[in-house]
Design a protein around this motif. Structure first.
Motif, short mmCIF file in Angstrom:
data_model
loop_
_atom_site.label_atom_id
_atom_site.label_comp_id
_atom_site.label_asym_id
_atom_site.label_seq_id
_atom_site.Cartn_x
_atom_site.Cartn_y
_atom_site.Cartn_z
N GLN A 1 0.85 -1.20 0.00
CA GLN A 1 0.00 0.00 0.00
C GLN A 1 0.88 1.25 0.00
O GLN A 1 2.09 1.17 0.23
N PHE A 2 0.24 2.38 -0.23
CA PHE A 2 0.95 3.64 -0.38
C PHE A 2 0.14 4.72 0.34
O PHE A 2 -1.05 4.88 0.08
N ALA A 3 0.78 5.41 1.28
CA ALA A 3 0.09 6.47 2.04
C ALA A 3 0.92 7.74 1.97
O ALA A 3 2.00 7.83 2.54
N GLU A 4 0.40 8.71 1.24
CA GLU A 4 1.13 9.96 1.04
C GLU A 4 0.44 11.07 1.83
O GLU A 4 -0.77 11.02 2.10
N HIS A 5 1.20 12.12 2.15
CA HIS A 5 0.61 13.33 2.72
C HIS A 5 -0.09 14.06 1.58
O HIS A 5 0.46 14.99 1.00
N LEU A 6 -1.24 13.56 1.24
CA LEU A 6 -1.97 14.04 0.06
C LEU A 6 -3.45 13.94 0.41
O LEU A 6 -3.92 12.85 0.77
N GLY A 7 -4.16 15.04 0.30
CA GLY A 7 -5.59 15.02 0.55
C GLY A 7 -5.89 14.43 1.92
O GLY A 7 -5.29 14.79 2.93
N ARG A 8 -6.82 13.44 1.94
CA ARG A 8 -7.24 12.87 3.22
C ARG A 8 -6.74 11.43 3.40
O ARG A 8 -7.39 10.60 4.00
N ASP A 9 -5.56 11.18 2.86
CA ASP A 9 -4.98 9.84 3.01
C ASP A 9 -4.51 9.65 4.46
O ASP A 9 -4.92 8.71 5.16
N ILE A 10 -3.64 10.59 4.90
CA ILE A 10 -3.16 10.54 6.28
C ILE A 10 -4.19 11.22 7.19
O ILE A 10 -4.80 10.58 8.05
N TYR A 11 -4.38 12.52 6.98
CA TYR A 11 -5.26 13.30 7.87
C TYR A 11 -6.72 13.01 7.50
O TYR A 11 -7.11 13.22 6.36
N ASP A 12 -7.49 12.47 8.45
CA ASP A 12 -8.87 11.99 8.24
C ASP A 12 -8.90 10.55 7.76
O ASP A 12 -9.93 9.90 7.85
N GLY A 13 -7.79 10.10 7.19
CA GLY A 13 -7.75 8.73 6.67
C GLY A 13 -7.32 7.76 7.75
O GLY A 13 -8.11 6.96 8.25
N VAL A 14 -6.02 7.84 8.10
CA VAL A 14 -5.54 6.98 9.19
C VAL A 14 -5.35 7.75 10.48
O VAL A 14 -5.23 7.18 11.55
#
Ligand code: AHR
Length: 546
Positions: free
Chosen positions: A78-91
């Protein structure tokens, strides 16, 4: 800022034919063509060369005793970037009044995918990220503007320790991408020391003061991202030199911290990039990170994730299958310098890229995910499984709320996407031995005078000796009967699950979260050494042979 434009990125091509590759010697072209046909890759023979009424049956041969290569679980990364709501709101969330914390619901869902690794912090963001901004007391971390993705303020509350805690909770492995574009070898080397040195240096004292006295033992390490584009727009010769300069200082501190060094690989079909990197830096590279996205339209007008017809469905299948030509040809270039296949080809970013959902920030890349995305995922993963000898890593873009995500969130709610279900169904292939599943006649799915193989498939034998077969019917309107001749295995029956949906653009919503989900499958029979599978239109089946 709008969506970042990525100069020089090649588009998906309509034509997946190897017959039109003038730069290759004829003998190589013939060999490549035979290999691709054997693997069932789309070729663009004129429609008139197709049989008038293509048989609906798909014929395959499974040689269950001839497995050789292990399908690395890392192709399910998987790939988690500081992009949109991937990190913030995402995980990572802060529900009303609470401090930032990891989201339990998302973690529980992702754990079921047995995620092998999570690539972080980017993406384009990686070459803009300075790791020291993300350690130490959260209140003292600097705030920066994420000029790459949406111009939002990044508070750096999610940094190295938070990422490593996510990795621990997911039971996965870290893959950190270091900054080459705006960083320096010293900065990268000190990050490497921070996460990996056993202790006693000033840098590791800082790690201890920040709550983690022991080393994290991070092995997978990217040296820049897309250095041909957003990572610094470099020529391959220049990047090869930079790569060596940065990679040299990722030195082992003990036996458990030998770096697995991953170089920026080619953009789509840039074979020159692969050639130069392997020639000039190959001996210092452990993984070469190729990127390929499936777009139905152009970069300017990609098309809706949910509003489409059969033309867009067919194009998605055709362009997704193009990845088989890409991995075959990049692998052939790598073979020139590395016949023993020591260096892994890693498809570090792949998946469908659509227009963002109407009304959402264009820089956040938030898109819905339909049954079409699921079929693109299954066909792509089958390709990786079949190329297990060289493709030993891949990361779908991205994990949560961005591009072809596993999970979408809205406030405290979460839904699983059709692609999530494919990844869950394919866990059977993790670290299993790839079994040759030769497509003798895939049958053709024809549309508007063009065609692709109707069925995609792969097979493996797991550590317990159990054989699994995954098959997808790419044809959205017609059921297909797959007949698999079983060699080298005694099988009396098959059980499994199927993923399909009422329409080609069916998808899950927060109101109706289970429109697309796998159910028990009773369309497989074994008799006389043959497995017969009736694949519903637009479906993905996973079977366990007994
Ligand atoms: O996944 C989105 C972006 O696509 C990544 O940041 C970048 O590496 C690629 O161009």
């Amino acid at each position: 800022m709008g969506i970042v434009s990525i100069p020089g990125r090649a588009r998906g091509r309509d034509d997946a034919s190897v017959f039109s590759l003038p730069l290759l010697p004829p003998v190589i072209r013939r060999l490549l063509a035979a290999a691709l046909l054997c693997a069932g890759v789309a070729t663009t023979r004129p429609a008139s060369a197709q049989p008038a009424a293509a048989p609906a049956d798909t014929r395959l041969v499974l040689n269950a005793d001839l497995g050789r290569d292990t399908i690395s679980r890392h192709v399910y990364g998987q790939f988690a970037e500081h992009l949109g709501r991937d990190i913030y709101d995402g995980v990572w969330t802060k529900a009303k009044g609470t401090p930032w914390h990891l989201r339990d619901d998302v973690i529980q869902a992702l754990r079921k995918l047995k995620v092998p690794n999570v690539r972080w912090p980017g993406g384009c963001f990686a070459d803009y990220y300075h790791w020291r901004d993300g350690v130490g007391p959260a209140a003292r971390r600097p705030k920066m503007v994420n000029t790459i993705w949406g111009n939002v303020v990044e508070d750096n509350s999610f940094g190295t320790h938070e990422y490593m805690e996510l990795v621990r909770r997911l039971g996965t492995e870290p893959w950190i991408v270091g900054n080459v574009g705006t960083g320096a070898p010293r900065e990268m080397a000190e990050w490497w020391e921070y996460v990996n040195h056993p202790g006693g240096s000033s840098i590791t004292d800082q790690r201890a003061a920040n709550g983690h006295p022991g080393p994290y033992n991070v092995r997978r390490w990217g040296v820049g991202n897309e250095s041909w584009g957003c990572g610094g727009a470099m020529r391959p010769e220049y990047y090869a030199d930079q790569y060596k300069r940065f990679a040299e200082f990722l030195r082992p501190f003990n036996d458990s911290t030998h770096a697995f060094r991953i170089a920026t690989g080619p953009n789509v079909d840039n074979y020159t990039w692969t050639d130069v990197l392997m020639r000039d830096a190959g001996r210092m590279i452990d993984g070469l990170d190729m990127h390929y996205y499936t777009l139905v339209g152009s970069w300017e007008h990609k098309g809706s994730a949910t509003q489409f017809g059969e033309r867009e469905w067919f194009t998605a299948m055709q362009r997704a299958l193009h990845i088989e030509e890409l991995v075959t040809r990049h692998a052939a270039v790598m073979d020139k310098y590395d016949p023993a296949k020591r260096v892994a080809l890693i498809v570090g970013e792949w998946g469908m890229w659509h227009d963002v959902e109407p009304g959402t920030n264009p820089g956040f890349l938030y898109q819905q995910n339909t049954l079409r995305d699921a079929l693109v995922a299954s066909a792509t993963l089958d390709v990786f499984n079949r190329h297990a000898d060289r493709v030993r890593g891949a990361n779908i873009a991205q994990m949560v709320n961005v591009l072809q995500a596993m999970v979408l969130t809205r406030g405290p709610q979460m839904i699983l996407t059709p692609t999530y279900h494919v990844f869950e169904m394919y866990t059977v292939h993790h670290d299993a031995v790839a079994l040759p599943l030769t497509v003798q006649d895939a049958g053709r799915y024809e549309f508007n005078g063009q065609s692709v193989p109707a069925v995609s498939a792969s097979a493996s034998r797991d550590r317990r000796g159990v054989v699994h077969v995954t098959m997808s019917n790419l044809d959205p309107t017609r059921a297909r009967t797959g007949v698999v001749e079983l060699r080298g295995v005694n099988v009396t029956g098959a059980t499994g699950r199927v993923l399909t949906a009422p329409a080609i653009n069916s998808y899950n919503t927060f109101e109706q979260p289970n429109v697309v989900r796998p159910v028990a499958f009773d369309g497989a029979r074994v008799a006389d050494g043959r497995l017969t599978v009736v694949l519903p239109p637009r479906s993905i089946v996973v079977l366990e042979l007994r």
